[in-house]
Enzyme design. Sequence first.
Site, PDB file in Angstrom:
ATOM      1  N   ASP A  34      -3.286   7.945   4.037  1.00 26.35           N
ATOM      2  CA  ASP A  34      -2.782   6.611   4.388  1.00 26.35           C
ATOM      3  C   ASP A  34      -3.497   6.109   5.641  1.00 26.35           C
ATOM      4  O   ASP A  34      -3.901   6.904   6.500  1.00 26.35           O
ATOM      5  CB  ASP A  34      -1.272   6.704   4.635  1.00 26.35           C
ATOM      6  CG  ASP A  34      -0.628   5.340   4.783  1.00 26.35           C
ATOM      7  OD1 ASP A  34      -1.204   4.354   4.298  1.00 26.35           O
ATOM      8  OD2 ASP A  34       0.461   5.265   5.383  1.00 26.35           O
ATOM      9  N   GLU A  35      -3.665   4.792   5.771  1.00 29.54           N
ATOM     10  CA  GLU A  35      -4.262   4.150   6.959  1.00 29.54           C
ATOM     11  C   GLU A  35      -5.614   4.772   7.312  1.00 29.54           C
ATOM     12  O   GLU A  35      -5.905   5.070   8.473  1.00 29.54           O
ATOM     13  CB  GLU A  35      -3.301   4.263   8.161  1.00 29.54           C
ATOM     14  CG  GLU A  35      -1.938   3.650   7.958  1.00 29.54           C
ATOM     15  CD  GLU A  35      -1.925   2.127   8.019  1.00 29.54           C
ATOM     16  OE1 GLU A  35      -3.022   1.530   8.039  1.00 29.54           O
ATOM     17  OE2 GLU A  35      -0.832   1.545   8.046  1.00 29.54           O
TER      18      GLU A  35
ATOM     19  N   LYS B 132       0.820  -1.216   0.000  1.00 31.61           N
ATOM     20  CA  LYS B 132       0.000   0.000   0.000  1.00 31.61           C
ATOM     21  C   LYS B 132       0.853   1.266   0.000  1.00 31.61           C
ATOM     22  O   LYS B 132       0.503   2.251  -0.659  1.00 31.61           O
ATOM     23  CB  LYS B 132      -0.961   0.011   1.186  1.00 31.61           C
ATOM     24  CG  LYS B 132      -0.315   0.215   2.543  1.00 31.61           C
ATOM     25  CD  LYS B 132      -1.351   0.371   3.632  1.00 31.61           C
ATOM     26  CE  LYS B 132      -0.688   0.573   4.978  1.00 31.61           C
ATOM     27  NZ  LYS B 132       0.153   1.780   5.037  1.00 31.61           N
ATOM     28  N   THR B 133       1.967   1.254   0.732  1.00 31.56           N
ATOM     29  CA  THR B 133       2.819   2.449   0.764  1.00 31.56           C
ATOM     30  C   THR B 133       3.421   2.712  -0.610  1.00 31.56           C
ATOM     31  O   THR B 133       3.514   3.849  -1.063  1.00 31.56           O
ATOM     32  CB  THR B 133       3.934   2.291   1.818  1.00 31.56           C
ATOM     33  OG1 THR B 133       3.349   2.004   3.087  1.00 31.56           O
ATOM     34  CG2 THR B 133       4.754   3.569   1.935  1.00 31.56           C
TER      35      THR B 133
ATOM     36  N   GLN C  69      -7.853  -4.345   9.252  1.00 32.11           N
ATOM     37  CA  GLN C  69      -6.800  -3.996  10.212  1.00 32.11           C
ATOM     38  C   GLN C  69      -7.187  -2.776  11.049  1.00 32.11           C
ATOM     39  O   GLN C  69      -6.314  -2.089  11.589  1.00 32.11           O
ATOM     40  CB  GLN C  69      -5.481  -3.734   9.480  1.00 32.11           C
ATOM     41  CG  GLN C  69      -4.908  -4.970   8.808  1.00 32.11           C
ATOM     42  CD  GLN C  69      -3.509  -4.750   8.281  1.00 32.11           C
ATOM     43  OE1 GLN C  69      -2.545  -4.589   9.035  1.00 32.11           O
ATOM     44  NE2 GLN C  69      -3.363  -4.740   6.963  1.00 32.11           N
TER      45      GLN C  69
ATOM     46  N   ARG D 237       1.443 -10.835  10.399  1.00 36.38           N
ATOM     47  CA  ARG D 237       2.799 -10.306  10.640  1.00 36.38           C
ATOM     48  C   ARG D 237       3.854 -11.340  10.237  1.00 36.38           C
ATOM     49  O   ARG D 237       5.022 -11.014  10.057  1.00 36.38           O
ATOM     50  CB  ARG D 237       3.024  -9.974  12.127  1.00 36.38           C
ATOM     51  CG  ARG D 237       2.162  -8.881  12.740  1.00 36.38           C
ATOM     52  CD  ARG D 237       2.048  -7.635  11.910  1.00 36.38           C
ATOM     53  NE  ARG D 237       0.893  -7.701  11.033  1.00 36.38           N
ATOM     54  CZ  ARG D 237       0.732  -6.928   9.964  1.00 36.38           C
ATOM     55  NH1 ARG D 237       1.656  -6.068   9.624  1.00 36.38           N
ATOM     56  NH2 ARG D 237      -0.356  -7.037   9.211  1.00 36.38           N
TER      57      ARG D 237
END
Length: 679
Positions: free
Chosen positions: A224-225, A37-38, A255, A601
């Site tokens: 973002d997020e 995503k980044t 998330q 993770r």
Amino acid sequence: MEIIKQNYLNRLNSNQKEAIINPDGPCLIVAGAGSGKTKVLTTRVVHIIKEKKAWPNQILCVTFTNKAAREMQNRIANFLNEKVSSLPWLGTFHSVSAKILRRHAESVGLNSRFTIIDQEDQLRLIKNICKAENIDVKKIAPQFILSFINNWKNKGLLPKDVIIKKKIPLEKAILNVYKFYQERLKILNSCDFGDLILLCVNMFENNPDILELYLNNFKYILVDEYQDSNFIQSKWLNLLAKKRNNICCVGDDDQSIYSWRGAEIKNFLDFSKTYKNTKIVKLEQNYRSTQNILSAASGLIAKNTDRLGKKLWTESTDGDLVNLSCYKNGREEATGISDIIEKKLKKKYSLNNVAILVRAIFQTREFEERFLKIGMGYRVIGGTKFYERAEIKDSVAFLRVVNQKNDDLAFERIINVPKRSIGDSTLKQLHDWGRKNKKTLEDSAIELIQLNKIKPKTKLGLVKILGMFNKWRSELNKKKHYELMEIILDESGYSKMLKDKKDLESEGRLENLKELVRGMHDFDNLEGFLEHVSLATSIDQDWDGQKVNLMTMHAAKGLEFDAVFLPGWEEGLFPHQKSLEEKGDLALEEERRLAYVGLTRAKKESFISFVMSRMYRGDWVDSLASRFIEELPEENIKKEEIKEENNEDFFFNQDIDYNEGIRSPGWARLQKRKLKRIK
């Protein structure tokens, strides 16, 4: 390098390209864990600039942490081969809001040199207001008041906007403090973090000309997020995007795990309702984990109803199945996990790429004890090592003073904890008397009281605590050392002090104190326990080289490791009983999202475990495996049997109705687990 920069789109998969090449109009990028995503967000910024759709200063790009903002700045600058400073409107919500406010401070009653105060200053200001208004901070803790103020600000409410709820009788008094608090901030030419966004929104709403400046300037907005945004942040964005609707939000509804910070998942889920003709792009290809880990996580999160839906996949191998183990108790769980790390994983991975992710920070104690015993390096990320936590040091200091009255260091630490009107001047008086007469601080206090050399109010506090010391010493040989610890925490007012604060940090500290008492059961007497603590805190734990990572699942968001352990998957602990009691099904879905975060993770190996029983308030309580274990797809799980003392093999089989309602507190429902013998 120049060729790579010119062909920046070639490094993307088809969905990632789709999220980038048409930047006009509202767009929601549903980016699964490890889906890049980044990369997509930063490449979208680069594309807008390369295609000359906007100058860098016409792009607003916001995220939640300074670390994420720096990472994005560096990636974009590297693509463009320009200095990082060429992107003036890339930062956190708060930093961008502060920049806007300083330009127009007069419109909100401040000047451009206003100070942004931190939490310590906030609490000091609230204490001063309480004192002036004759509010007893022992009855309404400043932290409790601050939590209300922060919550109101997250919801966009200034004092004039707050509607009192009858079910909270203290709310009227807290609102009164809020009014004085805001007035005082203005006099001091200051604002807190919550004000940065709230005042910005109010400024835009009350000054259309100022808002128009930014509506004309910002051609593109990227976030973002977005799943972590709260009400006021969403409103801030909506105001700035309303002219062109060129807003692109990136995030993962699966998330969203920060509702306790005010995050509202509905901002993400309702994005397409807020912005008509929204283009939704799903990034489902994962570049981090093996397929078995992804399938297990996807199968689990599919049980949630409040989600847009996606299924992660990878071009990587299937990899190992997710390991599921059952241990007899918490100590054996720590031993079993440390054995796997030492005998298997250490040969394959650096310890720096191994993590143990817990639901509650108190769970780290048994792992820390085990690692200290076997000499394995570890670090606690996002928290302090167990015996170095303030509440643990305070509690141990009480025990040290009770154990031997000459311990001046311990005496000095806790003589005014909780507050007993024994300040620095009194301590200096005790030190001076002790040096002059070669006395301990405690004996100095006794003598100065007898000589009537202590101020009346301070004298009352000293007499009371000295009396408690003597009482506790008389019980030293009558009570178990862990029972004495519970008595001290109760009678000293230490537990009450934390309960009165009524914030998440204090709740965590209370859990740590319960874990301390549980841990004391492992020692025969007080002397043995105190010696253990001294050795544990004096051993040089900062060994050079590799260390296992210990942290909560919340702290692990955004990180990745080769191997991840997820211990304590038991009803009441995970999902957490308190969360279920307070928010019901909403909490259950968030807890399930937290499980999803924990699982994703892991890059190569994932280990889930639960125990048959845990110590709870001095008694062994049978535990129930978490409902999340039943929700994991069987085809992606490898079950490890446990050995009972009679050498018969057992494994778990639960026949439980989780909807029967909330029962007892702690991590387990107090009923026998049903075990099925493996044939």
